[in-house]
Scaffold this active site. Sequence first.
Site, mmCIF file in Angstrom:
data_model
loop_
_atom_site.group_PDB
_atom_site.id
_atom_site.type_symbol
_atom_site.label_atom_id
_atom_site.label_comp_id
_atom_site.label_asym_id
_atom_site.label_seq_id
_atom_site.Cartn_x
_atom_site.Cartn_y
_atom_site.Cartn_z
ATOM 1 N N HIS A 31 -10.027 -37.327 45.533
ATOM 2 C CA HIS A 31 -10.933 -37.022 44.429
ATOM 3 C C HIS A 31 -11.509 -38.328 43.899
ATOM 4 O O HIS A 31 -10.767 -39.225 43.496
ATOM 5 C CB HIS A 31 -10.212 -36.277 43.305
ATOM 6 C CG HIS A 31 -11.114 -35.913 42.168
ATOM 7 N ND1 HIS A 31 -11.831 -34.732 42.130
ATOM 8 C CD2 HIS A 31 -11.435 -36.583 41.029
ATOM 9 C CE1 HIS A 31 -12.543 -34.687 41.016
ATOM 10 N NE2 HIS A 31 -12.331 -35.796 40.330
ATOM 11 N N CYS A 32 -12.823 -38.450 43.919
ATOM 12 C CA CYS A 32 -13.504 -39.665 43.463
ATOM 13 C C CYS A 32 -13.925 -39.479 42.006
ATOM 14 O O CYS A 32 -14.758 -38.620 41.694
ATOM 15 C CB CYS A 32 -14.721 -39.951 44.344
ATOM 16 S SG CYS A 32 -15.682 -41.397 43.824
ATOM 17 N N PHE A 33 -13.364 -40.284 41.120
ATOM 18 C CA PHE A 33 -13.684 -40.161 39.697
ATOM 19 C C PHE A 33 -15.083 -40.685 39.385
ATOM 20 O O PHE A 33 -15.708 -40.238 38.425
ATOM 21 C CB PHE A 33 -12.639 -40.894 38.862
ATOM 22 C CG PHE A 33 -11.303 -40.216 38.837
ATOM 23 C CD1 PHE A 33 -11.071 -39.149 37.994
ATOM 24 C CD2 PHE A 33 -10.284 -40.632 39.684
ATOM 25 C CE1 PHE A 33 -9.844 -38.508 37.968
ATOM 26 C CE2 PHE A 33 -9.049 -39.995 39.661
ATOM 27 C CZ PHE A 33 -8.828 -38.930 38.810
#
Length: 275
Positions: A122-124
Site C-alpha cells: 500500500h503506497c501512502f
Amino acid sequence: MLVLRLLNVVAPAYFLCISLVTFVLQIFLFIPSMFRDPSTTPLFSPALLHGALFLFLSANALGNYVLVIQSSPEDLGKGLNLGEGTEVMADWLDGSRSPGSALPSTHFCRLCARVTQRHDHHCFFTGNCIGSRNMRNFIMFCLYTSLACLDSLVAGMAYISAALSMSFANPLAFLTLLPHSISQFFSGALLSSEMFVILMLYLWLGIGLACAGFCCHQMLLVLRGQTRYQVRKGMVVKARPWRENLQEVFGKRWLLGLFIPVLNVGSDYRRQKEK
C-alpha cells in the site's frame, strides 16, 4: 489504524505541495536566473532546453502518479467472485474466505477496503494499493520522480553557488552547507529565500534517493516474478524467465509507456479483463 488513514490523506497532499513548489522554483527562479545566454538562438537556448527537459520529467512523473491512483483495484472483487463491501471485509478479516475464491497473491487491504490482484504494498503517497493494474505506472512514477528531483537538485546547486559565491567542487561542501546556512540565517547574513532553496536541496536529495531505491528494488522483484507481499509472507513463486516477468508487468508495447504516461498497454491483466 486511525493514524494510517490520516497518513493516507496527508501524504498525497504533501507530495502535490512539494511538486508545486518545485515547479515554481524551476520555472520562475532557477531557469530565468541561471540559464541566460544571449549569444544563442531562442530555439536552442539553455533556458528553453532545460525547461523542456524539466517539463518532460515532471509531466511523466505526475501523469504516472495520476494513473496509479486511477488504476485502483476496486472492481476486482466482482471478477474474482469475492463479493462486495462489508461482505468482503468480514470474510477476509475472519479468514472464512475459501482459498479457491481468489487468485494467488490476492490480498484485501483494510485501508482501501479493496481486493488487489498480485498485491505488492500500500503506497501512502498515492493513497492506493500497488498491484497488477498499476505496477508499471508506479515504477515509472518512481523513476521520473527521482530524475526530476535530480534535475532540480543540480539546478538548485547552480543557483546557490552563484548566489552565495561558493563552489561545490569539494564533496564536503554540500554536507556542511546546511549547518553553515542555518548559522548565517539566524545571524542575518542569509536571505530567507536562499535558506528555503537550501532546505529544498536536501529534500530533493532525500526524495530522489528514496524513489530511486524504490524503483531499483521494485525492478529486482519484477525480474524475479515476485511482489513484496509474497516476499513478506514467504510465498513460493514459480520460476519463469525474466523476460516473461517483465512482459507481464510492462506489456509488449513497453516503449510507449517509457516516454508517455499511459495505462499498462498489452499486459496480461488487461487481456484477461477484456475476455
